[in-house]
Scaffold this motif. Structure first.
Motif, short mmCIF file in Angstrom:
data_model
loop_
_atom_site.label_atom_id
_atom_site.label_comp_id
_atom_site.label_asym_id
_atom_site.label_seq_id
_atom_site.Cartn_x
_atom_site.Cartn_y
_atom_site.Cartn_z
N THR A 1 85.60 -19.26 70.50
CA THR A 1 85.82 -18.19 69.74
C THR A 1 85.39 -16.94 70.01
OG1 THR A 1 86.48 -19.02 67.46
CG2 THR A 1 86.36 -17.00 67.68
N MET A 2 83.85 -17.11 70.83
CA MET A 2 83.32 -16.10 71.38
C MET A 2 83.43 -15.07 72.83
SD MET A 2 79.52 -15.99 69.08
CE MET A 2 78.57 -14.33 70.46
N ARG A 3 83.85 -16.38 73.37
CA ARG A 3 83.68 -16.83 74.66
C ARG A 3 85.44 -16.71 75.20
NH1 ARG A 3 81.20 -21.90 74.61
NH2 ARG A 3 79.37 -22.06 76.02
N ASN A 4 86.36 -16.20 74.36
CA ASN A 4 87.23 -16.18 74.20
C ASN A 4 88.66 -14.90 73.47
OD1 ASN A 4 88.22 -18.40 76.32
ND2 ASN A 4 88.53 -19.99 74.17
N GLU A 5 87.21 -14.27 72.69
CA GLU A 5 88.08 -13.08 72.37
C GLU A 5 86.63 -12.18 72.10
OE1 GLU A 5 89.41 -14.24 67.99
OE2 GLU A 5 90.62 -15.57 69.06
N VAL A 6 87.23 -11.27 71.50
CA VAL A 6 86.22 -9.73 71.59
C VAL A 6 86.35 -9.93 69.32
CG1 VAL A 6 85.53 -7.59 71.66
CG2 VAL A 6 86.49 -9.14 73.25
N LEU A 7 85.05 -10.28 69.65
CA LEU A 7 84.85 -9.85 67.59
C LEU A 7 84.53 -8.55 67.40
CD1 LEU A 7 82.11 -13.55 67.23
CD2 LEU A 7 84.53 -12.99 67.48
N VAL A 8 85.28 -7.97 66.30
CA VAL A 8 85.03 -6.53 65.89
C VAL A 8 84.70 -6.94 64.37
CG1 VAL A 8 86.35 -4.61 65.27
CG2 VAL A 8 87.19 -6.03 67.10
N PHE A 9 83.47 -5.77 64.09
CA PHE A 9 82.71 -6.08 62.89
C PHE A 9 82.64 -4.30 62.57
CE2 PHE A 9 79.47 -7.34 65.24
CZ PHE A 9 78.56 -6.88 65.00
N ASN A 10 82.26 -3.84 61.42
CA ASN A 10 81.77 -2.92 60.83
C ASN A 10 80.78 -2.45 60.48
OD1 ASN A 10 84.70 -2.35 60.48
ND2 ASN A 10 84.68 -2.66 58.06
N THR A 11 80.34 -1.11 60.96
CA THR A 11 79.12 -1.09 60.91
C THR A 11 78.59 0.66 60.48
OG1 THR A 11 76.58 -0.87 61.89
CG2 THR A 11 78.98 -1.00 62.87
N ASN A 12 78.03 1.26 61.19
CA ASN A 12 77.52 2.53 61.14
C ASN A 12 76.80 3.04 62.08
OD1 ASN A 12 77.37 2.06 57.73
ND2 ASN A 12 77.92 3.97 58.04
N CYS A 13 77.49 4.82 62.26
CA CYS A 13 77.11 5.07 64.12
C CYS A 13 75.41 5.07 63.66
CB CYS A 13 77.91 6.46 64.58
SG CYS A 13 77.37 6.60 65.82
N PRO A 14 74.37 4.68 64.90
CA PRO A 14 73.19 5.12 64.76
C PRO A 14 72.98 6.68 64.64
CG PRO A 14 73.44 4.53 66.97
CD PRO A 14 75.31 4.32 65.92
N GLU A 15 73.93 7.44 65.24
CA GLU A 15 73.46 8.62 65.55
C GLU A 15 73.85 9.54 63.90
OE1 GLU A 15 71.97 11.29 68.06
OE2 GLU A 15 71.15 8.88 68.78
N CYS A 16 75.17 9.53 63.93
CA CYS A 16 75.27 10.22 62.50
C CYS A 16 75.96 9.18 61.37
CB CYS A 16 77.06 11.48 62.88
SG CYS A 16 78.03 9.98 63.59
N ASN A 17 75.37 8.33 61.32
CA ASN A 17 75.79 7.47 60.34
C ASN A 17 77.12 7.31 59.57
OD1 ASN A 17 74.25 5.56 58.84
ND2 ASN A 17 73.88 6.93 56.98
N ALA A 18 78.26 7.79 60.78
CA ALA A 18 79.77 7.68 60.13
C ALA A 18 79.39 6.25 59.82
CB ALA A 18 80.55 8.36 60.88
N PRO A 19 80.83 5.78 59.54
CA PRO A 19 81.78 4.07 59.55
C PRO A 19 81.49 3.56 61.12
CG PRO A 19 82.35 5.51 57.40
CD PRO A 19 81.52 6.09 58.30
N CYS B 1 81.44 11.57 66.36
CA CYS B 1 80.09 11.74 67.39
C CYS B 1 80.42 11.15 68.82
CB CYS B 1 79.01 12.19 67.04
SG CYS B 1 78.53 10.60 66.99
N SER B 2 81.39 11.04 68.56
CA SER B 2 81.48 9.75 69.95
C SER B 2 80.53 9.60 70.77
CB SER B 2 82.27 11.00 71.34
OG SER B 2 83.10 11.83 71.16
N HIS B 3 79.67 9.08 70.08
CA HIS B 3 78.04 8.41 70.48
C HIS B 3 78.36 6.95 71.36
CE1 HIS B 3 74.00 7.39 70.86
NE2 HIS B 3 74.25 6.63 70.41
N ARG B 4 78.15 6.73 72.20
CA ARG B 4 78.52 5.00 72.37
C ARG B 4 76.82 4.63 72.75
NH1 ARG B 4 82.43 5.52 77.06
NH2 ARG B 4 82.39 3.46 76.88
N THR B 5 76.96 3.38 72.51
CA THR B 5 75.56 2.33 72.48
C THR B 5 75.99 1.45 72.54
OG1 THR B 5 74.94 1.19 70.44
CG2 THR B 5 74.37 3.06 70.73
N ASN B 6 75.34 0.32 73.63
CA ASN B 6 75.85 -1.10 74.75
C ASN B 6 74.25 -1.69 74.04
OD1 ASN B 6 74.16 -1.63 76.75
ND2 ASN B 6 75.47 0.17 77.30
#
Length: 443
Positions: A234-252, A278-283
């Protein structure tokens, strides 16, 4: 009384950077009970953001009836994925001036005195090593007057211990200060930045079930360890998505996770978070496999600006060195990353210069600011190809990678060394007792 409007909460972060230009941003005032005289006093709350310490709530209470006052600082940012432990060897009086961010969930220890301040017994603070010692002494002295009357022997022993704590401030003998924080939100200053701090050891660790309960991220009746996922297809063939909070503004926000095969290397887990507020991006990158039997040291001689486009995987256990700049980045910094060489160098510049919380304000020494600004300029010269340097990725776990643009032929500017880990490196990785093979070198 100032009020946090609904628009502020929904339209953006309520945590702002402190600025003298923003005269409209005032502390919130709340009438509250004085715990000294039980009359009503005033509490002032300031929601702001400090780099490395994330969002904080600074509160100040004052009572006009009995003149009692109190100030506190609380972390309002997210709990980090791993806990952090700082071990500092205090050798000189200058070490006492190191600034420290201590979260209320942190445990403070001085092994030489068998002294420990348990978590959640003190509020979070932004102080110095000397300030931590003074605060510990103040806490011990708080009820000494009563003890001298009711328990004179106990009071005498505490007086003797207080003298030992005060003696540490003379630094006649070296001592060790350990700050262990399962929330990962504490921080100890490196005054030698961007150079490596020989006196400070930073290690990351996985929280125990009990620590997660203390932090409120696990229910008290949930004593089972989380099961490890095993659906690799499943991890190889799909992109898994889960909810979290932004590390900068703490928004969903949402985090995407996928298992990716890197050519000529191995599988890794890449997690990317994008914030619409806030357009913040992390990887962030996690190794998809086990720790290798040997450590890996990759050395690249940067000879051309085109080297900046090389793909690079830096695991959480990887050290980054640039010998010509006398620079070393510890394994705890920046986390795991899958980026380009240019992206890594820019992240290093941001971490050491732009986002360094201890080079702001009037109290900062001008020579330190000049030193860090000069380091930032040298990084830019490396990126533009104007400076001839070597970049070293030293990963005891063997899970880091740098693209060979000549593959499948050998890269004339890159060497890869396999080495046997030391006992200390195995200890840092939690692998003591693991058998390792002999040293071998590849080109």
């Amino acid at each position: 009384m100032s009020v946090i409007s609904e628009g502020n909460v929904r339209g953006g972060s309520v945590f702002k950077d402190i600025s003298a230009d923003d005269e409209d941003w005032q502390p919130s005032e709340i009438e509250s009970l004085c715990m000294n005289c039980y009359e009503n006093g005033m509490t002032r709350l300031l929601l702001t953001r400090i780099p490395f310490f994330k969002e904080v709530i600074v509160s100040s209470f004052s009572c006009e009836h009995c003149s009692w006052s109190n100030t506190e600082i609380q972390s309002a940012g997210r709990i980090q994925e791993q806990g952090v432990c700082y071990t500092l060897r205090v050798k000189t009086k200058q070490d006492l001036d190191r600034e420290v961010v201590k979260a209320d969930s942190a445990t403070t220890r001085i092994p030489e005195l068998d002294f420990e301040i348990p978590p959640f017994t003190q509020k979070g603070s932004l102080s110095t090593i000397e300030g931590l010692l003074d605060r510990a002494v103040a806490g011990l002295e708080q009820d000494q007057a009563v003890r001298r009357t009711t328990q004179p022997e106990v009071a005498e022993k505490i007086d003797e211990f207080i003298k030992k704590l005060m003696k540490l401030k003379d630094v006649e003998n070296e001592f060790t200060l350990v700050i262990e924080d399962p929330s990962g939100n504490s921080f100890v200053e490196n005054p030698r930045a961007p150079q490596r701090d020989e006196a400070l050891i930073v290690t990351l660790f996985k929280r125990t079930v009990q620590q997660e309960m203390q932090l409120g991220i696990r229910a008290d009746d949930d004593l089972e360890e989380e099961p490890a996922g095993n659906d690799l297809d499943t991890m190889r063939n799909e992109v898994l998505v889960f909810n979290t909070n932004c590390p900068e503004c703490n928004a969903p926000a949402s985090t995407n996770m996928k298992l990716v095969q890197i050519p000529h290397f191995k599988e890794v887990i890449i997690m990317a978070t994008n914030c619409d507020s806030c357009s913040h991006r992390t990887n962030e990158v996690k190794s998809g496999g086990a720790t290798e039997e040997q450590g890996t040291k990759i050395t690249l001689h940067i000879t051309d600006p085109s080297d900046m486009t090389r793909d690079l995987l830096k695991s959480e256990t990887c050290y980054v060195l640039i010998p010509e700049l006398e620079f070393e980045l510890g394994m705890a910094a920046l986390g795991g990353k899958f980026t380009t060489l240019e992206g890594l160098l820019k992240d290093i510049k941001d971490l050491i210069v732009s986002k360094n919380p201890f080079i702001c304000g009037d109290s900062v020494a001008s020579d330190r600011m000049h030193k860090l600004a000069e380091f930032g300029e040298k990084i830019e010269e490396v990126i533009s190809g104007k400076m001839d340097v070597h970049l070293v990725l030293d990963d005891p776990a063997g899970n880091s990678y740098l693209q060979n643009v000549y593959a499948p032929d050998p890269d004339p500017e890159m060497t890869i060394e396999k080495y046997t880990r030391t006992f200390e490196q195995n200890e840092d990785l939690g692998l003591n007792g693991m058998k390792t093979e002999g040293y071998q070198k590849e080109k």
